[in-house]
Motif scaffolding. Structure first.
Motif: not given
Length: 576
Positions: A519-523, A527-532
């Motif tokens: 749902m929160m992918s880097v694509e 900004l925040y996708g990497p944290f997931y």
């Protein structure tokens, strides 16, 4: 662009103490070495807060409104560089001389004035000053009635623009002769709401936004066609959604209904297009439509610093950090006292590992806000990146907590204590961590912790599995209840996955974390996708799949992922 909220304490002596002591926390003094006056040779104008010379101090809305309207009118002229209202309002009731103010703002010209009301009679006196020579190049006074006061800012804006630029096109003159409302009462409530929304950025209390909405509803009752007031209501709804005070579809739909209602009226209104962009961005992460709206807003008002900032946010989400920095710097030249810009600029440079001038940005940004927690935290992370000294980071965070009593610092402090294997202090911190935090990832970024989760992890690390499980089950129940109210919330799914992981429910943990990471992918969000992905790496490592964990971490290490070297190398997550 998540807000960093300071303490809600209203005690004046504590605030003064914080300002004085924070200036030396970390071993350096606040020295304003900013040189905004350079501005690449461009000419900038600042419209200072007009003085309220009326007998009734409550008539301040008239002088505040004059500043707002002239600023907004001049911002329409492409060749003008107009300093934002948010930056000039800090000089309200100040006694600094014009030359010093101009230097601080980087302004070539200063417009100042006053408003005096006697019953329904209004006198407005204003003068334009060349900041370089300290000479008056234009001055005028206007006598008008209360119900005609909104005509005056148009005339002032046109006279000022002609005196600076020499001439205006017929299109520019036409634009300057238009205003958002002709109804003074509607305008009064709008100005009150504008000030409230401005103050909401330094508060964790959503009641300020609800109060602003109430004022704006009164405004549109007086003028149903007041586009700026309608769009500001929509913006307040979007702020309630984005800041997680009410992250429901109902809140989003309220914003959209308002925007749909004034669509035809708002075609030539920059605030409408800026707010429409925020709707696409904050509600759906539809970056293409958001950028389209922000670009239209900037075509209509080239000096619209808020639209520049929103564009910068989107470029970061797209991983275009260098482009974001250019926009932040342009916004800073137009809004040099806006603390948020310094905070976001510093955070962006930290993520890039670009430490050039980072200290200077932090030092210059700190005096812009009493609640300057985000820059202080960037400074802590910056120092930790350079030194690798976790003990010094702990000392700095403890000093900040002692000064501010801000509990959003506690998850970070807990994380550091675990990495130092200082389980005694970690336990004391866990006792203080609340179980309910608003979703504010910039503070504890890829390390979300509540009280139950903290005790679950702490007891897990100590081998006290039964105690750990009891806390983790409480955390899971709490998160599932929140998901019932906010289904599909990726942050809640991530936290749920971490709780299942330490409960040793591998299947549920990986399901929740993969769901959150998709749902929160880097694509979707650079900004925040990497944290997931970082959380997913943590869980793979916990389950003994170190190869998969390393693969994710190596990938993150090759991105501008915002994962600090401390977390790659020294975090408790990779220690037995």
């Amino acid at each position: 662009e998540m807000k960093i909220n300071g303490s809600n304490s209203s005690a004046l002596n504590k605030i003064i103490l914080i300002v004085l002591i924070l200036s030396v926390v970390g071993g350096y003094f606040i020295i304003n070495t900013d040189k905004p006056s350079d501005n690449n040779g461009e000419k900038f104008i600042a419209i200072l807060p007009f003085d309220n010379f009326s007998e009734n101090p409550n008539d301040a809305f008239l002088s505040d409104g004059m500043t707002e309207d002239i600023t907004m009118q001049l911002a329409k002229v492409k060749e003008m560089n107009v300093i934002s209202r948010t930056s000039v309002m800090k000089y309200k009731n100040e006694t600094k001389n014009i030359k010093n103010i101009a230097e601080e703002l980087g302004a070539s010209f200063i417009l100042e004035g006053s408003v005096r009301r006697v019953n329904e009679n209004i006198r407005i006196v204003t003068q334009l000053i060349d900041a370089g020579t300290d000479k008056h190049i234009w001055a005028e006074s206007f006598d008008t009635k209360m119900d005609e006061i909104l005509e005056v800012p148009k005339k002032i804006a046109e006279d000022v623009a002609i005196n600076i630029l020499g001439k205006l096109s017929s299109k520019e003159k036409e634009s300057l002769n238009k205003s958002s409302t002709e109804n003074q009462k509607a305008h009064n409530h709008y100005i009150i709401a504008k000030n409230l929304i401005g103050s909401s950025f330094n508060s964790t209390d959503p009641r300020i936004l609800y109060q602003a909405i109430d004022e704006l509803k009164k405004s549109v009752e007086y003028d149903p066609n007041y586009v700026d007031a309608h769009t500001l209501i929509a913006e307040a709804h979007l702020s309630l959604y984005w800041q997680s005070f009410d992250r429901t579809k109902v809140r989003l739909s309220k914003a959209k209904q308002i925007l749909d209602k004034v669509k035809d009226l708002g075609l030539n209104n920059p605030s409408y297009h800026k707010t429409l962009g925020e709707y696409y961005y904050r509600g759906f992460r539809n970056y293409a439509l958001a950028l389209e709206s922000f670009n239209i807003a900037l075509e209509l008002s080239p000096n619209f610093s808020e639209a520049l900032i929103q564009k910068a946010y989107i470029y970061r989400r797209l991983g275009k950090y260098d482009d974001a920095i250019i926009l932040f710097n342009r916004a800073r030249s137009l809004d040099p006292n806006n603390y948020t810009i310094y905070s976001q600029l510093a955070y962006t440079k930290l993520r890039l590992g670009d430490f050039v001038l980072l200290d200077e940005i932090i030092i210059n940004g700190l005096p812009k806000s009493i609640n300057n927690l985000s820059l202080r935290l960037t400074k802590v992370h910056f120092d930790l990146e350079k030194s690798g000294d976790i003990g010094s980071a702990v000392k700095s965070i403890n000093e900040l907590f002692e000064l501010t009593s801000d509990k959003t610092l506690l998850p970070l402090l807990f994380d550091y204590y675990l990495s130092l294997k200082d389980f005694s202090n970690a336990r004391e911190i866990a006792k203080k961590i609340p179980n309910e935090f608003s979703q504010n990832r910039q503070l504890y970024t890829y390390k979300p912790i509540s009280k139950n989760m903290a005790f679950g992890i702490l007891n897990y690390k100590l081998g006290e599995i039964n105690k750990s499980n009891s806390y983790l089950k409480l955390e899971i129940n709490n998160l599932n209840e929140q998901l019932d109210e906010n289904p599909g919330n990726y942050e809640l799914h991530r936290r749920l996955g971490l709780a299942y992981a330490y409960l040793n429910d591998k299947k549920s943990a990986l399901y929740e974390l993969k769901l959150a990471a998709s749902m929160m992918s880097v694509e979707v969000d650079a900004l925040y996708g990497p944290f997931y992905l970082f959380s997913l790496a943590e869980v793979y490592y916990l389950f003994g799949n170190k190869l998969e964990s390393k693969k994710i971490l190596d990938n993150l290490n090759n991105l501008n992922a915002g994962i600090l070297s401390y977390d790659f190398k020294k975090s408790w997550r990779w220690k037995n």
